[in-house]
Design a protein around this motif. Structure first.
Motif, PDB file in Angstrom:
ATOM      1  N   ARG A 106       3.701  -6.210  11.575  1.00 19.74           N
ATOM      2  CA  ARG A 106       3.042  -7.559  12.015  1.00 19.74           C
ATOM      3  C   ARG A 106       1.953  -7.972  11.181  1.00 19.74           C
ATOM      4  O   ARG A 106       1.246  -7.256  10.787  1.00 19.74           O
ATOM      5  CB  ARG A 106       2.774  -7.757  13.405  1.00 19.74           C
ATOM      6  CG  ARG A 106       1.940  -6.647  14.015  1.00 19.74           C
ATOM      7  CD  ARG A 106       1.296  -7.016  15.283  1.00 19.74           C
ATOM      8  NE  ARG A 106       0.445  -8.107  15.348  1.00 19.74           N
ATOM      9  CZ  ARG A 106       0.033  -8.521  16.499  1.00 19.74           C
ATOM     10  NH1 ARG A 106       0.221  -7.910  17.585  1.00 19.74           N
ATOM     11  NH2 ARG A 106      -0.858  -9.689  16.812  1.00 19.74           N
ATOM     12  N   GLU A 107       1.770  -9.273  10.843  1.00 22.34           N
ATOM     13  CA  GLU A 107       0.647  -9.963   9.973  1.00 22.34           C
ATOM     14  C   GLU A 107      -0.007  -9.180   8.949  1.00 22.34           C
ATOM     15  O   GLU A 107      -1.133  -8.849   8.838  1.00 22.34           O
ATOM     16  CB  GLU A 107      -0.683  -9.817  11.166  1.00 22.34           C
ATOM     17  CG  GLU A 107      -0.238 -10.932  12.261  1.00 22.34           C
ATOM     18  CD  GLU A 107      -1.584 -11.007  13.291  1.00 22.34           C
ATOM     19  OE1 GLU A 107      -2.584 -11.782  12.733  1.00 22.34           O
ATOM     20  OE2 GLU A 107      -1.375 -10.693  14.236  1.00 22.34           O
ATOM     21  N   ILE A 108       1.006  -8.732   8.026  1.00 19.65           N
ATOM     22  CA  ILE A 108       0.482  -8.322   6.700  1.00 19.65           C
ATOM     23  C   ILE A 108       1.458  -9.054   5.604  1.00 19.65           C
ATOM     24  O   ILE A 108       2.720  -9.764   6.137  1.00 19.65           O
ATOM     25  CB  ILE A 108       0.971  -6.862   6.567  1.00 19.65           C
ATOM     26  CG1 ILE A 108       2.201  -6.238   6.683  1.00 19.65           C
ATOM     27  CG2 ILE A 108      -0.164  -6.258   7.700  1.00 19.65           C
ATOM     28  CD1 ILE A 108       2.443  -4.769   6.585  1.00 19.65           C
ATOM     29  N   ALA A 109       1.125  -8.664   4.405  1.00 19.51           N
ATOM     30  CA  ALA A 109       2.085  -9.272   3.252  1.00 19.51           C
ATOM     31  C   ALA A 109       1.911  -8.166   2.206  1.00 19.51           C
ATOM     32  O   ALA A 109       0.984  -7.237   2.241  1.00 19.51           O
ATOM     33  CB  ALA A 109       1.252 -10.634   2.554  1.00 19.51           C
ATOM     34  N   ASP A 110       3.098  -8.027   1.419  1.00 22.00           N
ATOM     35  CA  ASP A 110       3.053  -7.011   0.370  1.00 22.00           C
ATOM     36  C   ASP A 110       4.051  -7.695  -0.825  1.00 22.00           C
ATOM     37  O   ASP A 110       4.725  -8.435  -0.753  1.00 22.00           O
ATOM     38  CB  ASP A 110       3.582  -5.847   1.117  1.00 22.00           C
ATOM     39  CG  ASP A 110       3.382  -4.618   0.212  1.00 22.00           C
ATOM     40  OD1 ASP A 110       2.658  -4.921  -0.768  1.00 22.00           O
ATOM     41  OD2 ASP A 110       3.493  -3.296   0.777  1.00 22.00           O
ATOM     42  N   ILE A 111       3.701  -7.086  -2.052  1.00 27.78           N
ATOM     43  CA  ILE A 111       4.125  -7.202  -3.299  1.00 27.78           C
ATOM     44  C   ILE A 111       5.062  -6.192  -3.488  1.00 27.78           C
ATOM     45  O   ILE A 111       4.511  -5.126  -3.576  1.00 27.78           O
ATOM     46  CB  ILE A 111       3.243  -7.724  -4.193  1.00 27.78           C
ATOM     47  CG1 ILE A 111       2.407  -8.970  -3.827  1.00 27.78           C
ATOM     48  CG2 ILE A 111       4.152  -8.185  -5.404  1.00 27.78           C
ATOM     49  CD1 ILE A 111       1.367  -9.403  -4.700  1.00 27.78           C
ATOM     50  N   TYR A 112       6.312  -6.461  -3.854  1.00 24.11           N
ATOM     51  CA  TYR A 112       7.187  -5.406  -4.213  1.00 24.11           C
ATOM     52  C   TYR A 112       7.760  -5.493  -5.616  1.00 24.11           C
ATOM     53  O   TYR A 112       8.350  -6.456  -5.850  1.00 24.11           O
ATOM     54  CB  TYR A 112       8.521  -5.153  -3.132  1.00 24.11           C
ATOM     55  CG  TYR A 112       8.125  -4.790  -2.045  1.00 24.11           C
ATOM     56  CD1 TYR A 112       8.354  -3.302  -1.225  1.00 24.11           C
ATOM     57  CD2 TYR A 112       7.542  -5.699  -0.805  1.00 24.11           C
ATOM     58  CE1 TYR A 112       8.021  -3.211  -0.217  1.00 24.11           C
ATOM     59  CE2 TYR A 112       7.360  -5.236   0.518  1.00 24.11           C
ATOM     60  CZ  TYR A 112       7.693  -3.912   0.969  1.00 24.11           C
ATOM     61  OH  TYR A 112       7.343  -3.517   2.171  1.00 24.11           O
ATOM     62  N   GLN A 157      14.746   0.970  -6.535  1.00 25.43           N
ATOM     63  CA  GLN A 157      14.000   1.055  -5.489  1.00 25.43           C
ATOM     64  C   GLN A 157      13.099   0.023  -5.344  1.00 25.43           C
ATOM     65  O   GLN A 157      12.478  -0.655  -6.590  1.00 25.43           O
ATOM     66  CB  GLN A 157      13.226   2.421  -5.418  1.00 25.43           C
ATOM     67  CG  GLN A 157      12.298   2.931  -6.220  1.00 25.43           C
ATOM     68  CD  GLN A 157      11.466   3.990  -6.341  1.00 25.43           C
ATOM     69  OE1 GLN A 157      12.276   5.303  -5.638  1.00 25.43           O
ATOM     70  NE2 GLN A 157      10.628   4.372  -6.877  1.00 25.43           N
ATOM     71  N   LEU A 158      12.302  -0.297  -4.490  1.00 21.09           N
ATOM     72  CA  LEU A 158      11.380  -1.354  -4.253  1.00 21.09           C
ATOM     73  C   LEU A 158      10.315  -0.592  -3.900  1.00 21.09           C
ATOM     74  O   LEU A 158      10.191   0.182  -2.965  1.00 21.09           O
ATOM     75  CB  LEU A 158      11.738  -2.356  -3.504  1.00 21.09           C
ATOM     76  CG  LEU A 158      13.032  -3.359  -3.475  1.00 21.09           C
ATOM     77  CD1 LEU A 158      13.317  -4.201  -2.089  1.00 21.09           C
ATOM     78  CD2 LEU A 158      12.738  -4.167  -4.632  1.00 21.09           C
ATOM     79  N   ARG A 159       9.060  -0.862  -4.749  1.00 19.78           N
ATOM     80  CA  ARG A 159       7.764  -0.113  -4.420  1.00 19.78           C
ATOM     81  C   ARG A 159       6.952  -1.256  -3.831  1.00 19.78           C
ATOM     82  O   ARG A 159       6.624  -2.129  -4.644  1.00 19.78           O
ATOM     83  CB  ARG A 159       7.329   0.495  -5.646  1.00 19.78           C
ATOM     84  CG  ARG A 159       5.770   1.216  -5.563  1.00 19.78           C
ATOM     85  CD  ARG A 159       5.369   2.197  -6.540  1.00 19.78           C
ATOM     86  NE  ARG A 159       5.838   1.660  -7.994  1.00 19.78           N
ATOM     87  CZ  ARG A 159       4.535   1.215  -8.603  1.00 19.78           C
ATOM     88  NH1 ARG A 159       3.485   1.309  -8.092  1.00 19.78           N
ATOM     89  NH2 ARG A 159       4.799   0.672  -9.716  1.00 19.78           N
ATOM     90  N   GLY A 160       6.363  -0.955  -2.784  1.00 16.26           N
ATOM     91  CA  GLY A 160       5.159  -1.793  -2.146  1.00 16.26           C
ATOM     92  C   GLY A 160       4.018  -1.707  -2.915  1.00 16.26           C
ATOM     93  O   GLY A 160       3.355  -0.417  -2.560  1.00 16.26           O
TER      94      GLY A 160
END
Length: 493
Positions: A447-453, A423-426
């Motif tokens: 929209r207009e966000i970033a995350d690290i998975y 699974q990918l966890r943000g």
């Protein structure tokens, strides 16, 4: 950030910080600079902790002294460490004319506006107690017009010409003086590194000599330099001569343009990395910054009519994840702005009342420390879609995905290279992405966000949310118990 996301972020942060010990294996295989995060401080504009050195302070004058000093930095070391920075990089503190510190009057004296040698020694000692490094700008290319050397006929050849304040670093006497000056500061303070603000003006042959000299005193000593040129030949030349980290404007120009407003392509920022890989011998030995003390990214976003917090979060997520060393200007965490009509470095504002970006930066630092791939992993772009991009870093079998949506609409992307049964966890926005029946992992990104998975075993349970609920319930029970006890104590017998 809505109320739910804010509570989740606050809850997750302690767990990320507990896990934020650097990987021993990464440290052994990587070089010392690869895991650094630098906080650049214009000393005069940071924090005034000692009014006794407030000589000619004039906060109304953009070019005047505002009162910040070395003691002020020492007083804020815990604050800076909590932000997640491992190195403090301070502006020139040599005795000089003007708060910028570029017109030196004495190369072996701390400017009276900033404090004393003893206070600098204390700063370095206290930073080391916190396992932090201190790097200072070392100006060796020019003097003030009032420097005593200008009046000494025997030193006329120390300058390029009689009317110049630019020192001739090809002159053997000048070289010897500057090498002795380096020894003086290193031996007196135990400082960890120098940065040369005008690296372009230093002959490569002298850089080699300088490097050999300081490395004999301290093998781990860091040498940084700012280049006006983005030319690959120049960068390679100074790397080869012994500069550990080169900082130029190539990243800031590209990234600032891409991230200061939405709908701009993020592909260009990654293409810069590809160009560096093709042309630089050490493409990851560069400093990544978005703005300068007197030219703030916050102002650029505001001039575009954008929310600077939104713009900063996207930009910083990419910058912290990309190969290179993040260099963040003081006050970024509070979106400090120099103002529409000023080109002067602004005064730090610690009581801004808005910790949103500060908390976000702490999360990014904790994630970077927890996952070695964020610092030393391979870097590739796995999804190219204009203002939307997915980037992947991999180190020793560990992968992280950096998803950047710089677009004004939500995006959905299917990742196919994630191993089965995972699974990918943000980590930034509390999200779980599980494998579909077709083996894909579908990420829906607002929209207009970033995350690290991060890739992890599919547990079937979102422990972040469960843990948050448990913590809330525990806090509620504790509150009830305390109130009950107080009521019993206040009940007359």
């Amino acid at each position: 950030m809505n109320k739910h996301q804010s509570l989740i972020a606050i809850f997750m942060l302690p767990f990320l910080l507990l896990c934020s010990l650097p990987s021993v294996m990464a440290e052994e295989q990587g070089e010392q600079w690869q895991e650094e995060r630098m906080y650049y401080i214009t000393v005069d504009r940071f924090f005034n902790s000692n009014s006794e050195n407030d000589y000619n302070v004039s906060p109304q004058n953009p070019e005047g002294y505002y009162g910040g000093d070395i003691q002020g930095i020492t007083a804020k070391l815990d604050y800076i460490k909590q932000l997640g920075f491992s190195t403090i990089w301070i502006s020139p503190i040599l005795s000089s004319e003007g708060y910028q510190g570029m017109s030196v009057t004495d190369f072996r004296k701390v400017d009276e506006h900033y404090g004393t040698m003893e206070e600098l020694q204390t700063l370095v000692e206290e930073a080391h107690k916190r396992e932090m490094n201190v790097v200072m700008d070392m100006v060796i290319t020019e003097t003030a017009t009032s420097h005593s050397w200008k009046e000494e006929e025997s030193k006329s050849d120390w300058y390029h010409d009689p009317d110049s304040t630019s020192l001739n670093l090809d002159n053997a006497d000048v070289q010897n003086y500057m090498l002795e000056t380096a020894s003086y500061w290193i031996e007196e303070t135990g400082i960890d590194g120098f940065s040369f603000p005008n690296l372009d003006e230093m002959p490569l042959s002298f850089v080699e000599t300088y490097r050999s000299h300081v490395k004999e005193l301290d093998e781990a000593f860091l040498l940084l330099g700012k280049l006006d040129s983005n030319d690959a030949t120049a960068v390679n030349g100074y790397h080869e001569a012994g500069i550990d980290l080169v900082v130029n404007t190539s990243f800031s120009e590209t990234a600032s343009k891409a991230f200061q407003q939405p709908s701009q392509s993020v592909d260009h920022v990654f293409q810069l990395w590809e160009e560096n890989v093709a042309s630089l011998e050490h493409p990851d030995r560069v400093g990544l910054f978005l703005d300068a003390p007197n030219d703030r990214f916050t102002r650029k976003a505001m001039e575009q009519g954008e929310n600077p917090a939104t713009r900063w979060k996207i930009a910083l997520t990419y910058m912290y994840a990309a190969p290179g060393i993040p260099v963040v200007q003081y006050g970024t965490e509070f979106m400090v702005d120099q103002g529409a009509d000023s080109q002067s470095a602004p005064m730090m504002k610690f009581q801004s009342g808005n910790d949103e970006l500060k908390t976000y930066m702490e999360q990014l630092a904790a994630i970077s420390d927890q996952f070695p791939a964020m610092n030393v992993g391979d870097f590739e772009q796995v999804v190219e879609d204009g203002a939307f991009g997915v980037f992947k870093r991999t180190y020793e079998g560990e992968s992280v995905y950096i998803v950047v949506n710089n677009d004004v609409t939500a995006k959905t992307v299917a990742l196919e290279d994630v191993p089965q049964g995972k699974q990918l966890r943000g980590l930034l926005h509390d999200s779980i992405v599980r494998e579909q029946d077709n083996g894909e992992y579908n990420i829906v990104h607002e929209r207009e966000i970033a995350d690290i998975y991060v890739v992890e075993e599919d547990t079937g349970i979102n422990f972040v949310v469960v843990g948050f609920i448990v913590a809330v319930m525990a806090a509620f029970i504790a509150f009830v118990v305390i109130v009950s006890r107080k009521n019993k104590q206040s009940t007359p017998s």
